[in-house]
Design a protein around this motif. Structure first.
Motif, PDB file in Angstrom:
ATOM      1  N   LEU A 119      -4.229  -2.122  -6.038  1.00  0.00           N
ATOM      2  CA  LEU A 119      -3.947  -1.082  -5.032  1.00  0.00           C
ATOM      3  C   LEU A 119      -3.720   0.278  -5.691  1.00  0.00           C
ATOM      4  O   LEU A 119      -4.080   1.316  -5.120  1.00  0.00           O
ATOM      5  CB  LEU A 119      -2.741  -1.489  -4.182  1.00  0.00           C
ATOM      6  CG  LEU A 119      -2.970  -2.704  -3.266  1.00  0.00           C
ATOM      7  CD1 LEU A 119      -1.673  -3.093  -2.559  1.00  0.00           C
ATOM      8  CD2 LEU A 119      -4.065  -2.417  -2.231  1.00  0.00           C
ATOM      9  N   LYS A 120      -3.151   0.277  -6.885  1.00  0.00           N
ATOM     10  CA  LYS A 120      -2.988   1.551  -7.614  1.00  0.00           C
ATOM     11  C   LYS A 120      -4.363   2.150  -7.931  1.00  0.00           C
ATOM     12  O   LYS A 120      -4.575   3.357  -7.810  1.00  0.00           O
ATOM     13  CB  LYS A 120      -2.209   1.323  -8.918  1.00  0.00           C
ATOM     14  CG  LYS A 120      -0.709   1.179  -8.717  1.00  0.00           C
ATOM     15  CD  LYS A 120      -0.010   0.920 -10.047  1.00  0.00           C
ATOM     16  CE  LYS A 120       1.473   0.663  -9.821  1.00  0.00           C
ATOM     17  NZ  LYS A 120       2.145   0.125 -11.027  1.00  0.00           N
ATOM     18  N   MET A 164       0.844  -1.203   0.000  1.00  0.00           N
ATOM     19  CA  MET A 164       0.000   0.000   0.000  1.00  0.00           C
ATOM     20  C   MET A 164       0.876   1.249   0.000  1.00  0.00           C
ATOM     21  O   MET A 164       0.621   2.204  -0.754  1.00  0.00           O
ATOM     22  CB  MET A 164      -0.939  -0.001   1.215  1.00  0.00           C
ATOM     23  CG  MET A 164      -2.042  -1.032   1.142  1.00  0.00           C
ATOM     24  SD  MET A 164      -3.359  -0.772   2.367  1.00  0.00           S
ATOM     25  CE  MET A 164      -2.479  -0.928   3.912  1.00  0.00           C
ATOM     26  N   ASP A 195      -4.603   6.591   6.132  1.00  0.00           N
ATOM     27  CA  ASP A 195      -5.623   6.375   5.097  1.00  0.00           C
ATOM     28  C   ASP A 195      -6.539   5.189   5.325  1.00  0.00           C
ATOM     29  O   ASP A 195      -7.515   5.034   4.586  1.00  0.00           O
ATOM     30  CB  ASP A 195      -4.938   6.172   3.729  1.00  0.00           C
ATOM     31  CG  ASP A 195      -4.173   7.402   3.278  1.00  0.00           C
ATOM     32  OD1 ASP A 195      -4.651   8.517   3.549  1.00  0.00           O
ATOM     33  OD2 ASP A 195      -3.111   7.238   2.649  1.00  0.00           O
ATOM     34  N   THR A 196      -6.211   4.323   6.292  1.00  0.00           N
ATOM     35  CA  THR A 196      -7.005   3.097   6.384  1.00  0.00           C
ATOM     36  C   THR A 196      -7.524   2.826   7.796  1.00  0.00           C
ATOM     37  O   THR A 196      -6.911   3.216   8.787  1.00  0.00           O
ATOM     38  CB  THR A 196      -6.190   1.851   5.939  1.00  0.00           C
ATOM     39  OG1 THR A 196      -5.211   1.530   6.933  1.00  0.00           O
ATOM     40  CG2 THR A 196      -5.498   2.079   4.617  1.00  0.00           C
ATOM     41  N   SER A 214      -5.705   3.597  -4.800  1.00  0.00           N
ATOM     42  CA  SER A 214      -4.995   4.834  -4.465  1.00  0.00           C
ATOM     43  C   SER A 214      -5.524   6.009  -5.290  1.00  0.00           C
ATOM     44  O   SER A 214      -5.722   7.117  -4.779  1.00  0.00           O
ATOM     45  CB  SER A 214      -3.494   4.640  -4.693  1.00  0.00           C
ATOM     46  OG  SER A 214      -2.802   5.826  -4.403  1.00  0.00           O
ATOM     47  N   GLU A 215      -5.772   5.767  -6.572  1.00  0.00           N
ATOM     48  CA  GLU A 215      -6.298   6.829  -7.444  1.00  0.00           C
ATOM     49  C   GLU A 215      -7.659   7.301  -6.950  1.00  0.00           C
ATOM     50  O   GLU A 215      -7.944   8.495  -6.878  1.00  0.00           O
ATOM     51  CB  GLU A 215      -6.415   6.325  -8.893  1.00  0.00           C
ATOM     52  CG  GLU A 215      -5.085   6.237  -9.612  1.00  0.00           C
ATOM     53  CD  GLU A 215      -4.297   7.535  -9.569  1.00  0.00           C
ATOM     54  OE1 GLU A 215      -4.867   8.585  -9.916  1.00  0.00           O
ATOM     55  OE2 GLU A 215      -3.120   7.505  -9.154  1.00  0.00           O
ATOM     56  N   VAL A 241       2.215   2.575  -3.252  1.00  0.00           N
ATOM     57  CA  VAL A 241       1.319   3.299  -4.168  1.00  0.00           C
ATOM     58  C   VAL A 241       0.687   4.515  -3.476  1.00  0.00           C
ATOM     59  O   VAL A 241      -0.318   5.057  -3.936  1.00  0.00           O
ATOM     60  CB  VAL A 241       0.226   2.365  -4.746  1.00  0.00           C
ATOM     61  CG1 VAL A 241       0.851   1.265  -5.587  1.00  0.00           C
ATOM     62  CG2 VAL A 241      -0.646   1.780  -3.647  1.00  0.00           C
ATOM     63  N   GLY A 242       1.263   4.902  -2.336  1.00  0.00           N
ATOM     64  CA  GLY A 242       0.823   6.148  -1.691  1.00  0.00           C
ATOM     65  C   GLY A 242      -0.308   6.003  -0.701  1.00  0.00           C
ATOM     66  O   GLY A 242      -0.924   6.999  -0.309  1.00  0.00           O
ATOM     67  N   ILE A 243      -0.614   4.778  -0.282  1.00  0.00           N
ATOM     68  CA  ILE A 243      -1.659   4.587   0.740  1.00  0.00           C
ATOM     69  C   ILE A 243      -0.969   4.371   2.077  1.00  0.00           C
ATOM     70  O   ILE A 243      -0.291   3.361   2.278  1.00  0.00           O
ATOM     71  CB  ILE A 243      -2.565   3.374   0.413  1.00  0.00           C
ATOM     72  CG1 ILE A 243      -3.198   3.526  -0.968  1.00  0.00           C
ATOM     73  CG2 ILE A 243      -3.639   3.204   1.490  1.00  0.00           C
ATOM     74  CD1 ILE A 243      -3.950   2.284  -1.449  1.00  0.00           C
ATOM     75  N   LEU A 295      -8.819   7.015  -3.966  1.00  0.00           N
ATOM     76  CA  LEU A 295      -8.631   7.658  -2.661  1.00  0.00           C
ATOM     77  C   LEU A 295      -8.196   9.115  -2.836  1.00  0.00           C
ATOM     78  O   LEU A 295      -8.691  10.010  -2.145  1.00  0.00           O
ATOM     79  CB  LEU A 295      -7.583   6.866  -1.879  1.00  0.00           C
ATOM     80  CG  LEU A 295      -7.464   7.088  -0.381  1.00  0.00           C
ATOM     81  CD1 LEU A 295      -8.797   6.812   0.305  1.00  0.00           C
ATOM     82  CD2 LEU A 295      -6.383   6.176   0.188  1.00  0.00           C
ATOM     83  N   LYS A 296      -7.295   9.339  -3.789  1.00  0.00           N
ATOM     84  CA  LYS A 296      -6.813  10.716  -4.038  1.00  0.00           C
ATOM     85  C   LYS A 296      -7.971  11.613  -4.444  1.00  0.00           C
ATOM     86  O   LYS A 296      -8.046  12.782  -4.054  1.00  0.00           O
ATOM     87  CB  LYS A 296      -5.766  10.699  -5.158  1.00  0.00           C
ATOM     88  CG  LYS A 296      -4.375  10.358  -4.682  1.00  0.00           C
ATOM     89  CD  LYS A 296      -3.375  10.452  -5.832  1.00  0.00           C
ATOM     90  CE  LYS A 296      -2.196   9.539  -5.559  1.00  0.00           C
ATOM     91  NZ  LYS A 296      -1.584   9.000  -6.772  1.00  0.00           N
TER      92      LYS A 296
END
Ligand code: SF4
Length: 214
Positions: free
Chosen positions: A203-204, A82, A92-93, A207-208, A85-87, A210-211
């Motif tokens: 996961l990517k 995670m 974030d979780t 992440s997208e 990929v920036g999580i 989530l952003k």
């Protein structure tokens, strides 16, 4: 208000307090036979106001010893993947499991155990009200989506999941099944289309999304 419109969510401090109260109740639970063999209950880790909830299967040995979910080798792998990929796990979780007590010998939780514990998971969903849910492994998929389809066929696909909120309204979250990191530890190849490579693509995508919510 639309049936799918989330009501005003509790504040971060409120969520901490409500979850702490619930964790205390869970710690005394004897609703199923897993209570007899646990060291302690494992309720959650991470951010109670996170937009992303991770739901795994059950605590393992390390989780049972430490009292936190996903802290063993497979949890560390998922945390690293995670992060790549920036999580950020802490920021974030919100992380929990289908059942809050370790099944003996790390066997899969049985249907009656998942049923007995489901009220606690539903309460966590109602309080946190995540926008996205990662269903980590096939047991989490079966426990939440109530389907028996193989994880290989449904991983990486978004599925709508209705959450009954604390205000007794319905809100919808986007749920995605992914491979369990314990499976990835046994299949460590990063070749294209390998389980680990596919999980990184999943996961990517998370992440997208989530952003876009930040
Ligand atoms: S697994 Fe859930 S229902 Fe069973 S004893 Fe633990 S907290 Fe209670």
């Amino acid at each position: 208000m639309s049936i799918l419109t989330p009501p005003v969510a509790p504040t971060l401090q409120d969520n901490h307090e409500i979850l702490d109260t619930l964790a205390n109740r869970v710690s005394q639970c004897t609703q199923c036979k897993l209570a007899a063999s646990r060291i302690q209950t494992v309720f959650y880790d991470g951010n109670p106001n996170a937009r992303l909830m991770l739901i795994g299967e059950a605590p393992g040995q390390q989780e049972d010893e430490q009292g936190h979910p996903f802290v063993g080798r497979s949890g560390q792998l998922l945390t690293q993947m995670m992060a790549s990929v920036g999580i950020d796990r802490k920021r974030d979780t919100y992380i929990c499991n289908i059942v809050k007590c370790r099944p003996p010998g790390n066997r899969k939780p049985e249907a009656d155990e998942m049923m007995a514990c489901s009220g606690f998971l539903q309460a966590q969903l109602s309080i946190v009200q995540p926008a996205m849910i990662l269903l980590v492994g096939s047991t989490a998929v079966q426990g939440i989506l109530k389907i028996q389809q193989g994880i290989t066929k449904i991983r990486g696909k978004w599925v709508d999941y209705l959450i009954n909120t604390t205000g007794n309204q319905m809100t919808v979250a986007q749920a995605m099944p992914i491979f369990h990191p314990a499976y990835l530890l046994r299949n460590a190849s990063m070749q294209e289309n390998s389980p680990k490579w596919l999980t990184l693509q999943d996961l990517k995508a998370v992440s997208e999304k989530l952003k876009s919510l930040r």
